[in-house]
Structure formats: structure tokens, C-alpha cells
Design a protein around this motif. Sequence first.
Motif, short mmCIF file in Angstrom:
data_model
loop_
_atom_site.label_atom_id
_atom_site.label_comp_id
_atom_site.label_asym_id
_atom_site.label_seq_id
_atom_site.Cartn_x
_atom_site.Cartn_y
_atom_site.Cartn_z
N LYS A 1 56.47 50.86 72.89
CA LYS A 1 57.69 51.25 72.54
C LYS A 1 57.56 52.52 71.63
CE LYS A 1 60.81 47.59 73.50
NZ LYS A 1 61.80 46.45 72.98
N GLU A 2 56.47 52.08 70.71
CA GLU A 2 56.00 53.06 69.73
C GLU A 2 55.38 53.90 69.96
OE1 GLU A 2 58.17 51.78 66.07
OE2 GLU A 2 59.89 50.84 66.82
N SER A 3 54.33 53.48 70.34
CA SER A 3 53.07 54.16 70.24
C SER A 3 52.31 53.96 71.97
CB SER A 3 52.31 53.12 69.26
OG SER A 3 51.61 52.28 69.81
N GLN A 4 51.09 54.73 71.21
CA GLN A 4 50.02 54.84 72.77
C GLN A 4 48.76 54.95 72.42
OE1 GLN A 4 51.11 58.98 74.16
NE2 GLN A 4 52.27 58.55 75.54
N GLN A 5 48.28 54.19 72.73
CA GLN A 5 46.62 53.98 73.08
C GLN A 5 45.68 53.81 74.15
OE1 GLN A 5 45.73 52.89 69.34
NE2 GLN A 5 43.96 53.47 70.24
#
Length: 67
Positions: free
Chosen positions: A13-17
Motif C-alpha cells: 500500500k505505502e511502499s515498494q520493495q
Amino acid sequence: MGYPTKVQLICRKESQQWYVNLPKAVADAMDFAKGEVVEWTIEDRQHLSLKRRVVPRSAGDAKKPSR
């Protein structure tokens, strides 16, 4: 011989990895241990270097006893 590897993206939802996995053959050849810390260095847009912070001693590196 090279080891082709896909770059993976995990979207939350709030980040990418982003993930790049090492094939077992590479990890075995480098004698990596679980939890070992490494450092990425960007050489240029085509080359990414992975460097160990601490290189473990291998059994072959042990000093032979002096006579």
C-alpha cells in the motif's frame, strides 16, 4: 558461466520493495551465511557490485602450524 536472475518487485500500500535473489550455486561458491550483511555499489547503469563487509575465513585459509 552466468546465472540469469529476474528482478522482482513487491508492491504494498505505502511502499515498494525490489528483490534480486542469488542462485544457490552462487551462494555456495561464495560461502554466504544466513543473515550476512552485504553492500551494493552502483558502478554505472549496467554494473551493480555486491561487496561483503566482512569476509569469513574458510577452512583452507587457516594458518599451518610452524615447525
